[in-house]
Design an enzyme around this catalytic site. Structure first.
Site, mmCIF file in Angstrom:
data_model
loop_
_atom_site.group_PDB
_atom_site.id
_atom_site.type_symbol
_atom_site.label_atom_id
_atom_site.label_comp_id
_atom_site.label_asym_id
_atom_site.label_seq_id
_atom_site.Cartn_x
_atom_site.Cartn_y
_atom_site.Cartn_z
ATOM 1 N N HIS A 14 -22.420 40.719 32.361
ATOM 2 C CA HIS A 14 -22.493 40.482 33.802
ATOM 3 C C HIS A 14 -22.763 41.766 34.583
ATOM 4 C CE1 HIS A 14 -18.616 42.376 34.603
ATOM 5 N NE2 HIS A 14 -18.116 41.715 33.574
ATOM 6 N N GLY A 15 -23.159 41.606 35.839
ATOM 7 C CA GLY A 15 -23.411 42.746 36.714
ATOM 8 C C GLY A 15 -22.128 43.433 37.150
ATOM 9 N N GLU A 16 -22.292 44.599 37.762
ATOM 10 C CA GLU A 16 -21.155 45.400 38.207
ATOM 11 C C GLU A 16 -20.287 44.619 39.199
ATOM 12 O OE1 GLU A 16 -21.225 49.826 39.763
ATOM 13 O OE2 GLU A 16 -21.351 48.427 41.457
ATOM 14 N N GLN A 26 -10.286 45.223 34.528
ATOM 15 C CA GLN A 26 -10.162 43.854 35.006
ATOM 16 C C GLN A 26 -9.813 42.876 33.896
ATOM 17 O OE1 GLN A 26 -13.935 42.929 36.918
ATOM 18 N NE2 GLN A 26 -15.015 44.029 35.333
ATOM 19 N N GLY A 27 -10.210 43.193 32.652
ATOM 20 C CA GLY A 27 -9.829 42.328 31.542
ATOM 21 C C GLY A 27 -10.216 40.885 31.780
ATOM 22 N N GLU A 95 -13.338 37.762 28.641
ATOM 23 C CA GLU A 95 -13.118 39.165 28.285
ATOM 24 C C GLU A 95 -11.759 39.358 27.602
ATOM 25 O OE1 GLU A 95 -14.179 41.656 27.173
ATOM 26 O OE2 GLU A 95 -14.887 43.037 28.743
ATOM 27 N N ARG A 125 -9.362 50.735 23.880
ATOM 28 C CA ARG A 125 -8.062 50.706 23.213
ATOM 29 C C ARG A 125 -7.283 49.476 23.698
ATOM 30 N NH1 ARG A 125 -3.937 55.786 23.985
ATOM 31 N NH2 ARG A 125 -2.010 54.838 23.187
ATOM 32 N N GLY A 160 -18.255 43.014 28.612
ATOM 33 C CA GLY A 160 -18.543 44.184 27.803
ATOM 34 C C GLY A 160 -17.885 44.178 26.440
ATOM 35 N N ILE A 161 -16.569 43.986 26.400
ATOM 36 C CA ILE A 161 -15.858 44.052 25.128
ATOM 37 C C ILE A 161 -16.101 42.791 24.299
ATOM 38 C CG2 ILE A 161 -13.600 44.256 24.031
ATOM 39 C CD1 ILE A 161 -14.645 46.827 25.392
#
Length: 212
Positions: A14-16, A26-27, A95, A125, A160-161
């Site tokens: 997704h975008g910023e 934000q998880g 996420e 982490r 991202g993760i």
């Protein structure tokens, strides 16, 4: 688990968001809206996919149920002339849950615990009370199994993760000993890759800068 689906998978980050811009974790927080930069990144993804797929492609739409993923998808769908309302969502595409670290500023957390991200891979982490990487892999493995037989191409808007784990699984990477799960090197916000029979190609590299 490499992907041998009959169709191609376009995996997008997704975008910023306002959390990304403020450098806050934000998880799995459900609703962190896109910034103007985030909408511009979604526009760029939409243009890149339009160049690749053309107008009104035969493309199944999937997204994490978070607001930031659905906002990104709305912009991309407009470029592709597809109906956003036909998109499917699944919480398994969400996420990593960062537990009590959610909402904390990077600088504040780094001062407390030390480095949070691996500079080479982008791996975050995990929080002591958060989600472990094998758990992320398990939920994504379940989603892959449930959707494996769906024909044709699909677009998946996620994070991202979690997208790093999914991409690692779909390209057949071995679990990394440090996290116990596969992980493909993280890409910036606003990036799209194509995975075709286990091989990954970058369709568009975004300009986002926040690691998670």
């Amino acid at each position: 688990m490499s992907s041998n689906r009959s169709g191609r998978d376009f995996i997008a980050r997704h975008g910023e968001t306002v959390f990304n811009a403020a450098r806050r974790l934000q998880g799995h927080h459900p609703h962190t809206p896109l910034t103007r930069a985030g909408f511009a990144q979604a526009d760029e993804m939409g243009r890149a996919l339009r160049r690749t797929l053309g107008a009104r492609p035969a493309l199944a739409l999937w997204a994490s149920p978070t607001g930031r993923a659905l906002q990104t998808l709305a912009v991309i769908a407009e470029h592709l002339e597809l109906d956003w309302h036909r998109a499917a969502t699944d919480p398994r595409l969400g996420e990593i849950d960062v537990g009590s670290w959610g909402g904390r500023y990077y600088e504040e957390l780094i001062a407390d615990i030390g480095p949070m991200f691996d500079a080479e891979t982008g791996i975050l982490r995990p929080a002591p009370d958060g989600e472990a990487y094998p758990t992320i892999a398990d939920r994504l493995r379940g989603w892959l199994a449930d959707t494996h037989d769906a024909p044709g191409d699909r677009l998946v808007i996620m994070h991202g993760i979690s997208s790093g784990v999914l991409r690692g699984m779909m390209t057949g990477q071995a679990p990394l000993p440090a996290i116990g799960a596969p992980f493909a090197r993280a890409l910036p916000q606003g990036s799209v890759v194509m995975i075709d029979h286990g091989a990954e190609t970058i369709v568009h590299r975004g300009l986002g800068h926040a690691p998670a």
